[in-house]
Write a protein that holds these residues in place. Structure first.
Motif, PDB file in Angstrom:
ATOM      1  N   ARG A 151       0.623  -1.499  -0.139  1.00 58.44           N
ATOM      2  CA  ARG A 151       0.279   0.467  -0.031  1.00 58.44           C
ATOM      3  C   ARG A 151       0.429   1.177  -0.079  1.00 58.44           C
ATOM      4  NH1 ARG A 151      -3.017  -3.274   4.427  1.00 58.44           N
ATOM      5  NH2 ARG A 151      -5.543  -4.143   2.786  1.00 58.44           N
ATOM      6  N   SER A 209       1.370   6.526   4.024  1.00 59.21           N
ATOM      7  CA  SER A 209       1.246   7.676   4.085  1.00 59.21           C
ATOM      8  C   SER A 209       1.750   9.196   4.019  1.00 59.21           C
ATOM      9  CB  SER A 209       0.473   8.253   5.882  1.00 59.21           C
ATOM     10  OG  SER A 209       1.752   8.150   6.986  1.00 59.21           O
ATOM     11  N   VAL A 227       0.950   9.418   0.240  1.00 56.21           N
ATOM     12  CA  VAL A 227       0.018   9.573   0.118  1.00 56.21           C
ATOM     13  C   VAL A 227       0.066  11.182   0.197  1.00 56.21           C
ATOM     14  CG1 VAL A 227      -2.600   9.982   0.839  1.00 56.21           C
ATOM     15  CG2 VAL A 227      -1.439   7.934   0.685  1.00 56.21           C
ATOM     16  N   GLY A 228       0.364  11.812   1.331  1.00 58.42           N
ATOM     17  CA  GLY A 228       0.609  12.899   1.531  1.00 58.42           C
ATOM     18  C   GLY A 228       1.484  13.953   0.148  1.00 58.42           C
ATOM     19  N   ILE A 257      -7.021  -2.799  -6.464  1.00 59.66           N
ATOM     20  CA  ILE A 257      -6.489  -3.995  -6.301  1.00 59.66           C
ATOM     21  C   ILE A 257      -6.209  -5.227  -7.295  1.00 59.66           C
ATOM     22  CG2 ILE A 257      -6.304  -6.898  -4.850  1.00 59.66           C
ATOM     23  CD1 ILE A 257      -8.149  -4.803  -2.604  1.00 59.66           C
ATOM     24  N   PHE A 276      -3.752 -11.044  -5.448  1.00 59.84           N
ATOM     25  CA  PHE A 276      -3.574 -11.495  -4.161  1.00 59.84           C
ATOM     26  C   PHE A 276      -2.020 -11.877  -4.782  1.00 59.84           C
ATOM     27  CE2 PHE A 276      -8.040 -11.057  -3.567  1.00 59.84           C
ATOM     28  CZ  PHE A 276      -7.863  -9.770  -2.418  1.00 59.84           C
ATOM     29  N   LYS A 282       7.194  -6.958  12.560  1.00 57.79           N
ATOM     30  CA  LYS A 282       8.184  -5.774  12.844  1.00 57.79           C
ATOM     31  C   LYS A 282       9.930  -6.435  13.267  1.00 57.79           C
ATOM     32  CE  LYS A 282       5.516  -2.662  10.733  1.00 57.79           C
ATOM     33  NZ  LYS A 282       5.448  -1.213  11.133  1.00 57.79           N
ATOM     34  N   ARG A 283       9.589  -7.784  13.167  1.00 53.73           N
ATOM     35  CA  ARG A 283      11.167  -7.699  14.534  1.00 53.73           C
ATOM     36  C   ARG A 283      12.112  -8.799  12.376  1.00 53.73           C
ATOM     37  NH1 ARG A 283      10.401 -12.394  18.411  1.00 53.73           N
ATOM     38  NH2 ARG A 283      12.629 -12.022  18.888  1.00 53.73           N
ATOM     39  N   ASP A 284      13.392  -8.300  13.266  1.00 52.61           N
ATOM     40  CA  ASP A 284      14.867  -8.524  12.663  1.00 52.61           C
ATOM     41  C   ASP A 284      14.887  -9.749  12.392  1.00 52.61           C
ATOM     42  OD1 ASP A 284      15.428  -6.013  12.278  1.00 52.61           O
ATOM     43  OD2 ASP A 284      16.890  -6.036  13.485  1.00 52.61           O
ATOM     44  N   GLN A 311      -7.513 -15.997  -0.583  1.00 51.19           N
ATOM     45  CA  GLN A 311      -8.966 -14.877  -1.231  1.00 51.19           C
ATOM     46  C   GLN A 311      -9.870 -14.814   0.146  1.00 51.19           C
ATOM     47  OE1 GLN A 311     -11.018 -17.067  -4.455  1.00 51.19           O
ATOM     48  NE2 GLN A 311      -9.716 -15.856  -5.753  1.00 51.19           N
ATOM     49  N   HIS A 359      -9.109 -14.855   2.959  1.00 51.55           N
ATOM     50  CA  HIS A 359      -7.856 -13.783   3.770  1.00 51.55           C
ATOM     51  C   HIS A 359      -8.069 -14.885   5.890  1.00 51.55           C
ATOM     52  CE1 HIS A 359      -8.469 -11.847   0.954  1.00 51.55           C
ATOM     53  NE2 HIS A 359      -9.288  -9.811   1.547  1.00 51.55           N
ATOM     54  N   PRO A 362      -2.758  -7.844  -0.709  1.00 44.86           N
ATOM     55  CA  PRO A 362      -2.970  -7.587  -2.500  1.00 44.86           C
ATOM     56  C   PRO A 362      -2.003  -6.848  -2.878  1.00 44.86           C
ATOM     57  CG  PRO A 362      -3.340  -5.702  -0.204  1.00 44.86           C
ATOM     58  CD  PRO A 362      -2.828  -7.169   0.213  1.00 44.86           C
ATOM     59  N   PHE A 380      -1.633  -3.913  -6.366  1.00 52.90           N
ATOM     60  CA  PHE A 380      -1.817  -3.349  -6.812  1.00 52.90           C
ATOM     61  C   PHE A 380      -1.049  -2.303  -8.157  1.00 52.90           C
ATOM     62  CE2 PHE A 380      -1.307  -2.625  -2.256  1.00 52.90           C
ATOM     63  CZ  PHE A 380      -3.120  -2.476  -1.367  1.00 52.90           C
ATOM     64  N   LYS A 398     -14.182  -9.337   5.570  1.00 49.70           N
ATOM     65  CA  LYS A 398     -14.404 -10.917   5.682  1.00 49.70           C
ATOM     66  C   LYS A 398     -16.002 -11.350   6.260  1.00 49.70           C
ATOM     67  CE  LYS A 398     -10.384 -12.809   8.345  1.00 49.70           C
ATOM     68  NZ  LYS A 398      -9.508 -13.108   9.725  1.00 49.70           N
ATOM     69  N   GLN A 437     -11.987  -3.984  -2.924  1.00 47.84           N
ATOM     70  CA  GLN A 437     -12.030  -3.892  -3.837  1.00 47.84           C
ATOM     71  C   GLN A 437     -12.299  -1.573  -2.726  1.00 47.84           C
ATOM     72  OE1 GLN A 437      -9.500  -2.215  -6.037  1.00 47.84           O
ATOM     73  NE2 GLN A 437     -10.166  -0.378  -5.712  1.00 47.84           N
ATOM     74  N   GLU A 488     -10.591  -1.079  -0.283  1.00 46.28           N
ATOM     75  CA  GLU A 488      -9.489  -0.674  -0.664  1.00 46.28           C
ATOM     76  C   GLU A 488      -9.084   0.699  -0.461  1.00 46.28           C
ATOM     77  OE1 GLU A 488      -5.592  -0.881   0.431  1.00 46.28           O
ATOM     78  OE2 GLU A 488      -6.727  -3.034  -0.051  1.00 46.28           O
ATOM     79  N   VAL A 511      -6.119   7.080   4.903  1.00 48.17           N
ATOM     80  CA  VAL A 511      -4.876   7.870   4.530  1.00 48.17           C
ATOM     81  C   VAL A 511      -4.215   9.210   4.599  1.00 48.17           C
ATOM     82  CG1 VAL A 511      -2.531   7.177   3.756  1.00 48.17           C
ATOM     83  CG2 VAL A 511      -3.984   5.152   4.020  1.00 48.17           C
ATOM     84  N   LYS A 512      -5.302   9.268   3.440  1.00 51.88           N
ATOM     85  CA  LYS A 512      -5.203  10.524   2.812  1.00 51.88           C
ATOM     86  C   LYS A 512      -5.932  11.500   3.499  1.00 51.88           C
ATOM     87  CE  LYS A 512      -6.562  13.309  -1.602  1.00 51.88           C
ATOM     88  NZ  LYS A 512      -7.653  13.769  -2.233  1.00 51.88           N
ATOM     89  N   ALA A 523      -2.579  12.057   6.231  1.00 50.53           N
ATOM     90  CA  ALA A 523      -1.855  12.278   5.544  1.00 50.53           C
ATOM     91  C   ALA A 523      -1.652  13.820   6.258  1.00 50.53           C
ATOM     92  CB  ALA A 523      -1.208  11.808   5.026  1.00 50.53           C
ATOM     93  N   SER A 524      -3.391  14.275   5.965  1.00 48.75           N
ATOM     94  CA  SER A 524      -3.309  15.956   5.719  1.00 48.75           C
ATOM     95  C   SER A 524      -3.391  16.437   6.722  1.00 48.75           C
ATOM     96  CB  SER A 524      -4.597  16.255   5.465  1.00 48.75           C
ATOM     97  OG  SER A 524      -6.054  15.575   5.939  1.00 48.75           O
ATOM     98  N   ALA A 533      11.568  -1.274  18.759  1.00 49.42           N
ATOM     99  CA  ALA A 533      11.433  -2.503  18.179  1.00 49.42           C
ATOM    100  C   ALA A 533      12.353  -3.564  19.237  1.00 49.42           C
ATOM    101  CB  ALA A 533      10.982  -3.218  16.621  1.00 49.42           C
ATOM    102  N   ASP A 534      11.228  -4.628  18.868  1.00 48.60           N
ATOM    103  CA  ASP A 534      12.432  -5.722  19.872  1.00 48.60           C
ATOM    104  C   ASP A 534      12.390  -5.898  21.082  1.00 48.60           C
ATOM    105  OD1 ASP A 534      12.731  -7.485  17.533  1.00 48.60           O
ATOM    106  OD2 ASP A 534      14.093  -6.493  16.479  1.00 48.60           O
TER     107      ASP A 534
END
Lengths: 271, 499
Positions: free
Chosen positions: A81, A84, A87-88, A101, A104, A168-170, A224, A226, A233, A235, B34, B41, B44, B51-52, B55-56, B121-122
């Motif tokens: 995705r 942000s 997108v900004g 999309i 998958f 998000k760990r290493d 499909q 999930h 997804p 894009f 789900k 779609q 999304e 997000v837009k 972000a503003s 993290a970690d």
């Protein structure tokens, strides 16, 4: 005379602007999509639309999103995705990042066929790939030092798997980084203590078997629905609703013909 | 279906506004997909809109690096009026004239502290705090204090790094910290000025047991673990357990290795330096060239009974190695001699506290501390005062009622404090009570009231007398540049904003 000048100016404008050539489509972005899927879609589309040409540059999702922000492509391919910040940045330039999309993707955890282990939990996958667990006996196996295989750091899948499966760990310090899915499948197939992750299309490689995760087997159906946890997804990004040739290509991709190709190259169709 | 989509979008936009809220809405979208109420779609497209939107916003424009999992901006600002006075002895002593004369200061001051702390993290954590004033024992800046630059000059309004540290909490019950850090030890201002942020390493272990009286054994319920960075710099006392219990025991061990003073260079060109003229029998002695370290060893417990009754003991041992390049001359403490040496210091310290809360009455507590420099005899002899070897004790005892946590809270605190000349490290004791000195005894009273959750008013008053009239009062001459400080008085009125 004035009419003549006007016509010349229009002609120059058509040569200068990337959007001006109605039969040429500029697509940039993800190598996951751009390596096989989109070129095959383009070939099929060209067969149905003679005279259409494509300019496809698969240099990573970031470049695809940047191309939409900068206006240098009509379609940006991305296996993630838009952030942000992106997108900004787009909004600041008056652009609207519209995601569509197109397919998958399921990431399967594979082990050697000779490994007696039958399934893993999400927690165990995190522990194995982060290096908390280093012996198969700790996750119900028959013992042996675990060899972890991952994609290399430039791969989007490398970071996606960290996010999907590892909080998000290493990765474990001793993990071995491979260039692609084929290499990971080949190494795990040779190493009885190996474990790695590959796209779903590669789970049928010799000597490996995919692991059900929390009881969910990686399959078209589970991705499909999930219910399989490691799905994502992929894009096309456009500046607002696509139009013209870009709209035709997007519609083709998500339509029955395009989705057949999606399935053929190893992705999971969206429906 | 279209209506459902719009409803989902409206709900999500209502939730939206920040990145975090957008993420929460994302979970809701996943659920709707789900449940097959909307398509991937459609979800999304809503996600993209969220997000837009995010972000503003102001929050959305902040970009944090991926390893940061939590970040807190905090700090405080304080305005202070202060009177501080010190009196010379009543008779000619140590070459000091002007018997009984008071040296007095009236100051209007401010301080500012701004920090960021968070988790990574970690199981890693970090902290950074910027402060006004370069002093280790004060963050105050005096209005109009510059000697040049005219009125409103900015010469002393500097910003300095007060804290810069990071650490690890990945092992159950353990916390490791390195850098310039908040004080990890349980202590009081008798030994440590609370403005000091020591530099070095610290290791902390804490385990909590609960006991059901009349059956069963202990059960671990709390420990240092993920996200456990100290918000108050005293990260050893556990928050109340979520589950009811009859008896709770926090057992903790804190150790620290502080870099007290760096020697530079350890190996100079030519012969090693010697003690300069004017230092009595030490003159001409070869000065050691090693870094100075302070080592702290603390092991203690806090036992909490029902009805908020608790007892806490934190016995600690401090010792020193090396001399650095600043503390390589023996401490004497008298005027015109060495005031800051760290020779012969092996200090045992026992801070203790008992607290309780009865009914609707404000919480109350009794606190105290006893410190003994086990090598105090040697320190007195090295100072040339073999007849005052008994000056190796320091102690304090006091009480408090109330607390300062929320709007309309109040607190009243009072204590008596006694510090022998050879009992403590004079470089660490509080700069307010009593002006960074030892060989002082006296009383102190503090009163505070919170007019809002973030705003408090505090009054402090203290008075001290010299313990031994034949000795100096040691320590760095700071705000009151006289020694011996035969009598001392301080009054402070503070208004603080905390965020």
């Amino acid at each position: 005379m004035k009419m003549k000048h006007f016509a010349v100016a229009l002609g120059l404008l058509a040569v200068t602007l990337p959007n001006a050539n109605a039969d040429r489509l500029v697509i940039k972005g993800s190598d996951t999509l751009g390596a096989k899927l989109v070129p095959q879609l383009a070939e099929q589309f060209k067969a149905q639309h003679p005279g259409t040409t494509f300019d496809i540059a698969a240099e990573g999702s970031t470049t695809g999103i940047a191309a939409i922000i900068d206006g240098t492509a009509e379609i940006g391919m991305s296996s993630r995705r838009a952030k942000s910040s992106e997108v900004g940045a787009a909004a600041a330039k008056g652009k609207h990042m519209k995601p569509t999309i197109v397919a998958f993707d399921g990431i399967a955890v594979i082990v050697n066929s000779a490994n007696p282990i039958k399934s893993l939990t999400k927690k165990q996958v995190e522990q194995i790939f982060a290096g908390d667990v280093t012996d198969w006996s700790a996750v119900g196996g028959s013992g042996g030092k675990i060899s972890v295989y991952t994609r290399n750091t430039s791969s989007g899948t490398y970071s996606d798997f960290k996010e999907l499966a590892m909080k998000k760990r290493d990765y474990a310090p001793g993990s071995q980084k491979m260039a692609g899915n084929e290499q990971i499948a080949a190494e795990v197939g040779k190493n009885p203590n190996g474990v790695g992750y590959v796209g779903m299309a590669y789970t049928k490689a010799g000597g490996v078997k995919p692991m059900p995760i929390d009881g969910a087997v990686p399959s078209t159906k589970s991705v499909q629905a999930h219910t399989y946890p490691y799905w994502r997804p992929t894009f096309y990004y456009t500046n607002g609703d696509p139009s013209g040739l870009a709209k035709e290509f997007v519609d083709f991709t998500v339509g029955p013909g395009g989705q057949r190709i999606v399935a053929q190259v190893g992705f999971v169709p969206i429906k | 279906m279209k209506k459902l989509t719009l409803a989902a979008a409206a709900l999500c936009v209502a939730l939206g506004g920040t990145v975090a809220q957008a993420q929460e809405a994302g979970a809701l979208l996943d659920l709707l997909v789900k449940k097959r109420l909307i398509t991937d779609q459609e979800a999304e497209e809503i996600r993209g809109e969220l997000v837009k939107e995010a972000a503003s916003t102001s929050a959305g424009k902040w970009k944090l690096s991926a390893p940061i999992t939590e970040l807190e901006l905090y700090g405080d600002a304080r305005l202070r009026y202060e009177y501080r006075g010190g009196r010379l002895p009543s008779s000619f002593q140590f070459g000091q004239n002007n018997e009984n004369d008071w040296y007095e200061r009236h100051r209007q001051r401010y301080r500012l502290r701004v920090g960021l702390r968070g988790t990574l993290a970690d199981d890693w954590f970090f902290g950074l705090r910027l402060e006004t004033s370069a002093s280790s024992r004060s963050t105050n800046v005096t209005f109009g204090g510059e000697s040049s630059g005219g009125p409103f000059a900015k010469g002393d309004d500097g910003i300095f790094v007060g804290q810069a540290y990071f650490g690890y909490t990945g092992f159950p019950d353990f916390k490791f910290t390195g850098g310039r850090m908040p004080q990890p030890l349980i202590t009081t201002s008798m030994l440590w000025d609370d403005d000091i942020n020591p530099e070095g390493l610290a290791e902390q272990w804490k385990h909590t047991f609960t006991f059901n009286i009349g059956g069963g054994g202990g059960e671990a319920v709390q420990s240092y673990s993920k996200g456990g960075y100290s918000k108050e710099g005293k990260g050893v006392v556990a928050a109340p357990a979520a589950e009811p219990f009859k008896l709770k025991l926090d057992v903790f061990v804190n150790t620290a290795q502080y870099v007290y003073d760096d020697e530079n260079p350890e190996n100079p060109i030519g012969p090693n330096p010697t003690v300069p003229e004017g230092n009595g029998s030490q003159t001409g002695q070869k000065i050691p060239t090693t870094d100075a370290f302070m080592l702290a060893w603390q092991a203690g417990a806090r036992l909490t009974f029902p009805n908020n009754v608790y007892v806490q003991l934190a016995p600690t041992l401090y010792n020193y190695t090396g001399n650095g390049d600043t503390f390589n001359i023996h401490y004497v403490g008298d005027p015109n001699t060495n005031q800051t040496g760290i020779n012969s210091l092996l200090v045992f310290d026992l801070p203790a506290e008992i607290g309780w809360k009865i009914g609707d009455l404000p919480p109350m507590r009794i606190f105290g501390e006893f410190a003994d420099n086990i090598e105090g005899h040697d320190r007195a002899q090295a100072a040339g005062h073999p007849d005052h070897t008994g000056q190796h004790y320091a102690w304090m005892i006091g009480g408090a009622i109330g607390q300062l946590k929320a709007k309309h809270d109040w607190e009243l605190r009072a204590w008596y404090q006694y510090s022998g000349q050879f009992a403590l490290d004079p470089n660490l004791v509080d700069s307010d009570i009593y002006d960074s000195r030892v060989n002082e005894k006296g009383i102190a009273v503090k009163a505070g009231y919170m007019v809002a959750d973030a705003i408090s008013f505090n009054l402090t008053w203290a008075y001290a007398w010299r313990v031994n009239g034949s000795l100096g009062t040691g320590g760095q001459n700071g705000d009151i540049p006289i020694n011996p400080l035969d009598q001392y008085q301080i009054f402070q009125a503070d208004c603080s904003v905390k965020w």
